[in-house]
Design a protein around this motif. Structure first.
Motif, short mmCIF file in Angstrom:
data_model
loop_
_atom_site.label_atom_id
_atom_site.label_comp_id
_atom_site.label_asym_id
_atom_site.label_seq_id
_atom_site.Cartn_x
_atom_site.Cartn_y
_atom_site.Cartn_z
N ASP A 53 1.40 -4.72 -3.95
CA ASP A 53 2.02 -3.79 -4.40
C ASP A 53 0.29 -3.20 -4.53
O ASP A 53 0.48 -1.56 -4.91
CB ASP A 53 2.35 -3.77 -6.28
CG ASP A 53 1.48 -4.73 -6.92
OD1 ASP A 53 0.05 -4.85 -6.77
OD2 ASP A 53 1.50 -4.57 -8.43
N LYS A 62 -0.05 -1.18 0.57
CA LYS A 62 1.01 -0.02 0.76
C LYS A 62 0.00 0.78 2.51
O LYS A 62 0.90 0.84 3.55
CB LYS A 62 1.07 0.89 -0.25
CG LYS A 62 2.55 -0.03 -1.25
CD LYS A 62 2.15 1.05 -1.71
CE LYS A 62 2.91 0.07 -3.19
NZ LYS A 62 3.32 1.02 -4.59
N TYR A 70 8.54 0.90 2.47
CA TYR A 70 7.38 0.19 1.44
C TYR A 70 8.08 -0.59 0.34
O TYR A 70 7.81 0.16 -0.80
CB TYR A 70 6.54 -0.12 1.19
CG TYR A 70 5.10 -0.81 1.36
CD1 TYR A 70 4.00 -1.64 1.81
CD2 TYR A 70 4.98 -1.60 -0.11
CE1 TYR A 70 3.71 -2.58 1.83
CE2 TYR A 70 4.33 -2.70 -0.78
CZ TYR A 70 2.96 -2.79 -0.09
OH TYR A 70 2.31 -3.96 1.01
N ALA A 121 2.05 8.02 -0.73
CA ALA A 121 3.09 7.36 0.47
C ALA A 121 3.22 8.91 1.26
O ALA A 121 2.40 8.76 2.63
CB ALA A 121 3.85 7.30 0.45
#
Length: 224
Positions: free
Chosen positions: A82, A87, A98, A191
């Motif tokens: 995590d 990621k 993800y 992200a």
């Protein structure tokens, strides 16, 4: 929807498969990366769900191989890793989403449906979008700049399409997270930053003038 689940933990694989089958999904399971690679190459899947820590071939390398072979099936990474760096590694390898273990099955289901929906429905009435020398074909899912084909993952394609459909308009990270990633959480902006950087490498880096611009404190704008 047909799903390939690449997961080496038997209990979790049974749980996920059972839940998806109950939702009328077709699910194939591979317990190591090499088996997952062979199934992904041999069958048409709508979404691939791939763990990272797999025997024989880890999930990140599996995704890289598939993308190198021009397999653009949407990929959801499902893993206990995590950290932000983990990621980023997943996204850079070509993953589209993800999800960290432990997870709520309902969220997994929602993300799978989102990936499938966005992969099959463009949401645009214009099948061909041009901005300067950049061209995106919604129907055939192709992108080129100055006549040079550019290979994008499913999520990268969706993000570029969103930016091109809003050419000249500043869009915030939250706008992109909500409309492209289908997520509203503030953490989703990380992200967005990753995807913007990946797009810049492919769309701008080898060309004389950038198209994707940062507007400090506001977001991003695509303009020729």
């Amino acid at each position: 929807m047909r799903i390939l689940l690449v997961e080496d933990e038997p209990k979790l694989a049974r749980f996920v498969r059972k839940g998806l089958v109950e939702q009328s999904f077709q699910v194939d399971v591979a317990t190591d990366g090499l088996a997952g690679h062979e199934l992904a190459r041999s069958n048409p899947y709508d979404v691939l769900v791939i763990d990272v820590n797999l025997p024989k071939l880890n999930g990140i390398e599996l995704i890289r191989r598939l993308r190198a072979e021009s397999n653009n099936t949407p990929v959801l990474v499902l893993t206990a890793l995590d950290r932000t760096d983990d990621k980023v590694s997943g996204f850079e390898a070509g993953a589209d989403d993800y999800l960290v273990k432990p997870f709520v099955f309902r969220e997994l289901l929602a993300r799978l449906r989102s990936l499938h929906r966005r992969g099959t429905n463009s949401g645009s009435s214009n099948p061909l979008i041009r901005v300067g020398d950049l061209e995106l074909d919604v129907t055939h899912k192709t992108v080129s700049r100055a006549g040079t084909p550019i290979s994008l993952t499913s999520r990268e394609f969706q993000m570029l399409q969103y930016l091109m459909e809003h050419t000249g308009q500043v869009v915030s990270k939250f706008d992109i997270a909500e409309h492209v990633l289908n997520q509203k959480a503030e953490s989703s902006t990380n992200a967005v930053e990753v995807y913007i950087n990946l797009l810049r490498r492919k769309i701008d880096k080898t060309f004389p003038s950038p198209l994707i611009h940062t507007v400090v404190g506001m977001g991003y704008v695509l303009r020729p």
